[in-house]
Design a protein around this motif. Structure first.
Motif: not given
Length: 166
Positions: A52-65
């Motif tokens: 990414g380019s905005n400093g955020w990381t998004c993920m979907y670990p298990g059931t808690d995105p």
């Protein structure tokens, strides 16, 4: 609440497009659009699907995105590794809610009669040791209905502020 161990929604061969679809609504669209995307395998291994380019990381670990800023990712790494949290202040979006966690035990794997299990609806979190001074101003137990801010994991190095979002 944070990183779950469930295999639900975890795949070893997800594409960035698949993950973006599963993460839709977890954070404001502008955050998600330019975030780093992590795929979390059923074994808990993380693979970057897109830088990414905005400093955020998004993920979907298990059931808690979730989507976390850089400081929050450092906090989450310390929690996962049972290390002292860094001297940071971080922010996490979990606008799709979570499947539940103990409000008192950061490592509880399931609900018991005494671990104050709570499934939170849409919320954001303020995490990191720099948040500790503000935590005294909030309830240390989940308020009735979980619709007001409270401190999760009070009395631990991983205490953080939960802020419900309607």
């Amino acid at each position: 609440m944070l990183i779950a161990s469930s295999g639900i929604a975890q795949t070893d061969d997800a594409s960035p497009e698949d993950l973006m679809q599963r993460l839709n609504g977890v954070a404001p669209a502008a955050v998600l659009e330019n975030a780093t995307l992590l795929n979390v395998s059923a074994e808990g291994e993380m693979t970057t699907l897109r830088e990414g380019s905005n400093g955020w990381t998004c993920m979907y670990p298990g059931t808690d995105p979730m989507c976390a800023d850089e400081a929050a990712m450092s906090f989450l790494q310390a929690w996962m590794n049972k290390e002292d949290p860094p001297q940071t202040l971080g922010f996490v979006y979990m606008l799709l809610g979570d499947e539940g966690a103990s409000n008192i035990d950061p490592y509880a794997e399931g609900e018991t009669g005494d671990n104050e299990w709570i499934a939170a609806g849409p919320h954001v979190m303020i995490v990191g040791s720099e948040a500790k001074p503000m935590l005294d101003a909030y309830p240390q137990k989940v308020p009735s209905g979980a619709n007001e801010p409270w401190v999760m994991w009070p009395g631990t190095p991983y205490a953080h502020l939960m802020i419900p979002m309607e």
